[in-house]
Design an enzyme around this catalytic site. Structure first.
Site, mmCIF file in Angstrom:
data_model
loop_
_atom_site.group_PDB
_atom_site.id
_atom_site.type_symbol
_atom_site.label_atom_id
_atom_site.label_comp_id
_atom_site.label_asym_id
_atom_site.label_seq_id
_atom_site.Cartn_x
_atom_site.Cartn_y
_atom_site.Cartn_z
ATOM 1 N N GLY A 145 0.838 -1.192 0.000
ATOM 2 C CA GLY A 145 0.000 0.000 0.000
ATOM 3 C C GLY A 145 0.876 1.247 0.000
ATOM 4 O O GLY A 145 0.585 2.234 -0.681
ATOM 5 N N THR A 146 1.958 1.188 0.743
ATOM 6 C CA THR A 146 2.890 2.311 0.816
ATOM 7 C C THR A 146 3.442 2.650 -0.563
ATOM 8 O O THR A 146 3.496 3.819 -0.961
ATOM 9 C CB THR A 146 4.055 1.960 1.775
ATOM 10 O OG1 THR A 146 3.515 1.721 3.075
ATOM 11 C CG2 THR A 146 5.081 3.077 1.832
ATOM 12 N N ASN A 197 -6.659 5.205 9.679
ATOM 13 C CA ASN A 197 -6.239 3.950 10.305
ATOM 14 C C ASN A 197 -6.246 4.001 11.826
ATOM 15 O O ASN A 197 -6.367 2.980 12.485
ATOM 16 C CB ASN A 197 -4.849 3.550 9.801
ATOM 17 C CG ASN A 197 -3.878 4.702 9.798
ATOM 18 O OD1 ASN A 197 -4.079 5.708 9.113
ATOM 19 N ND2 ASN A 197 -2.824 4.589 10.575
ATOM 20 N N GLN A 207 -7.741 1.453 4.478
ATOM 21 C CA GLN A 207 -8.603 1.052 5.594
ATOM 22 C C GLN A 207 -10.085 0.995 5.229
ATOM 23 O O GLN A 207 -10.906 0.659 6.080
ATOM 24 C CB GLN A 207 -8.415 1.998 6.789
ATOM 25 C CG GLN A 207 -7.058 1.885 7.462
ATOM 26 C CD GLN A 207 -6.818 0.542 8.147
ATOM 27 O OE1 GLN A 207 -7.736 -0.234 8.394
ATOM 28 N NE2 GLN A 207 -5.564 0.273 8.460
ATOM 29 N N HIS A 219 -2.578 -6.975 2.764
ATOM 30 C CA HIS A 219 -2.587 -7.544 4.122
ATOM 31 C C HIS A 219 -3.595 -6.883 5.069
ATOM 32 O O HIS A 219 -3.719 -7.282 6.217
ATOM 33 C CB HIS A 219 -1.174 -7.557 4.725
ATOM 34 C CG HIS A 219 -0.655 -6.239 5.184
ATOM 35 N ND1 HIS A 219 -0.645 -5.869 6.508
ATOM 36 C CD2 HIS A 219 -0.115 -5.206 4.506
ATOM 37 C CE1 HIS A 219 -0.099 -4.671 6.612
ATOM 38 N NE2 HIS A 219 0.225 -4.243 5.421
ATOM 39 N N CYS A 238 5.173 4.583 19.147
ATOM 40 C CA CYS A 238 6.010 3.667 19.913
ATOM 41 C C CYS A 238 7.177 3.167 19.080
ATOM 42 O O CYS A 238 8.136 2.623 19.597
ATOM 43 C CB CYS A 238 5.192 2.486 20.422
ATOM 44 S SG CYS A 238 3.968 1.925 19.253
HETATM 45 C C1 LIG Z 1 -1.465 -0.089 6.447
HETATM 46 C C2 LIG Z 1 -1.713 1.224 5.780
HETATM 47 C C3 LIG Z 1 -0.887 1.687 4.740
HETATM 48 C C4 LIG Z 1 0.353 0.938 4.302
HETATM 49 O O1 LIG Z 1 0.092 -0.261 3.624
HETATM 50 P P1 LIG Z 1 1.288 -1.324 3.534
HETATM 51 O O2 LIG Z 1 0.793 -2.355 2.575
HETATM 52 O O3 LIG Z 1 1.482 -1.852 4.924
HETATM 53 O O4 LIG Z 1 2.477 -0.612 3.025
HETATM 54 C C5 LIG Z 1 -1.190 2.886 4.126
HETATM 55 N N1 LIG Z 1 -2.251 3.600 4.525
HETATM 56 C C6 LIG Z 1 -3.075 3.201 5.502
HETATM 57 C C7 LIG Z 1 -4.249 4.041 5.868
HETATM 58 C C8 LIG Z 1 -2.828 2.007 6.173
HETATM 59 O O5 LIG Z 1 -3.635 1.627 7.172
#
Ligand SMILES: *Cc1c(COP(=O)(O)O)cnc(C)c1O
Length: 398
Positions: free
Chosen positions: A84-85, A166, A194, A216, A340
């Site tokens: 997602g990143t 998130n 999300q 994931h 954290c």
């Molecule tokens: C988890 C998340 C991401 C990142 O996704 P990854 O696949 O872990 O890189 C980006 N934006 C939001 C809002 C998320 O909750």
């Protein structure tokens, strides 16, 4: 649903996982669709022989399943990424840099409550001659569409606002943001990591140009993401190399993960309503239980515009990180609202943007629920938490 967790967690059955916004377990059905592509069907999707064609067909099917989930007009609008990143990075850097090189401008509008995948990408661009407006939010984390309108300049090349937060589950007014973006002919990207699977999403009705989500967070494996690119929206590439993904993202495709994501998307589409109802029911059960047994607490999600499954709570006179550790000893796995990662006690940028006083921010916990969450688990949390909070308040030194 409960039998799934036995398969997933085996001997750790006594643990209660309430951190689904951080990651979700792989669904067994998803794993089963992936297995052949980890083993005998190992071909490279670019090869023209039988092994390659087998992989290519599997990728094509997954692309259709993903397109279907978000209502894309054509599967060719779906690009598989490594996370997602990466999808957020590709959307923001790829679009902004191309627009700037064409002399269209150098201004980006985003919000102050974005995930770091968006926030840190914008900060990086600020060091490279971009100007970024970080819209403030109300006490529940919603932007104001009037402030969005006022922030638009002649040089604005991109608006990037997340769909669901998130940390607190707050939903942004996506349709209105889309309308404003279209009125001004500015491309709009949304981080929907999300929301996909929990809320109905139709990219054609909504009109976004770019949308990112992640495997994931919807019970597919880690390390696979999606960027939806509306036909006609032009981006510079992030990853250069071969001609994969129609020349938009080079690198041999992660076939097993793509197949898994396709299967997860298919299941998410079928089960969307029942999943949202399940999350909603259990979130209310948790909230009612906390209200009945614990005083001096505050909810940080939007009262009307909040995605089901996330409950962000601040407990007065409690130190959040210690609370997480105490709950972990009880087998309850949740997240804090503090950063954290760095080992510091800084409240998260999201809680800070809500204007939460540090005293409250530091006592904040995020419960995030998922498919395998049961009533019994929620009841176990409600049975244990009040005593833990009471003990911690006795020891608290503000
Ligand atoms: C988890 C998340 C991401 C990142 O996704 P990854 O696949 O872990 O890189 C980006 N934006 C939001 C809002 C998320 O909750």
């Amino acid at each position: 649903m409960c039998d799934l967790r036995i398969a997933t967690w085996g001997k750790n059955m006594e643990r209660i996982y309430l951190d689904y916004n951080a990651t979700t377990p792989l669904r067994p059905e998803v794993r089963d669709t992936m297995m052949p592509y980890l083993m005998e069907a190992f071909g490279n999707g670019s090869s023209i022989h039988a092994y390659g064609r087998e992989a290519r067909t599997a990728i094509d099917t997954a692309r259709e399943q993903v397109a279907e989930l978000i209502g894309a007009k054509s599967p060719s609008e779906i690009v598989f990424t490594g996370s997602g990143t990466e999808a957020d990075n590709h959307a923001i850097k790829g679009l902004s840099e191309l627009q700037k090189s064409r002399g269209k401008g150098n201004h980006i509008i985003t919000s102050s409550v974005e995930h770091h995948a968006v926030l840190h990408t914008c900060q990086y661009l600020e060091q490279r001659d971009f100007e970024v407006t970080y819209l403030p939010v109300d006490r529940y984390g919603r932007i104001s569409v009037d402030q969005l309108r006022e922030a638009i300049r002649d040089t604005t090349v991109l608006i990037s606002i997340m769909h669901v937060n998130n940390e607190n589950g707050t939903i942004q007014p996506l349709e209105e943001i889309c309308e404003i973006a279209q009125e001004h002919d500015i491309p709009f990207h949304t981080d929907a990591v999300q929301s996909v699977g929990k809320l109905e999403m139709n990219v054609q009705e909504c009109g976004v140009n770019l949308l990112a989500f992640s495997g994931h967070k919807i019970y597919a494996p880690k390390g696979i993401g999606v960027l939806y690119i509306r036909r006609g929206t032009r981006l510079a590439n992030l990853v250069h190399g071969g001609s994969h993904e129609r020349n938009r993202r080079a690198g041999s495709e992660n076939v097993p993960a793509i197949v898994g994501l396709g299967a997860a998307a298919d299941l998410a589409k079928q089960e969307q309503d029942s999943y949202a109802r399940h999350l909603d029911r259990l979130t209310h059960r948790l909230r009612d239980g906390l209200n009945a047994h614990i005083d001096r607490l505050h909810y940080n999600g939007h009262p009307d515009h909040c995605a089901p499954g996330t409950l962000n709570v601040s407990f007065e006179s409690v130190e959040g990180e210690s609370l997480i550790l105490r709950l972990d000893m009880e087998g309850i796995c949740v997240s804090t609202g503090s950063a954290c990662t760095s080992g510091s006690m800084e409240p998260s940028h999201v809680l800070a943007a809500l204007g939460l006083p540090p005293r409250l921010a530091q006592g904040t916990v995020r419960f995030s629920l998922g498919r395998n969450t049961t009533e019994a688990e929620i009841d176990a949390v409600i049975a244990k938490l009040p005593k833990v909070i009471q003990q911690m308040r006795i020891l608290y030194r503000g």
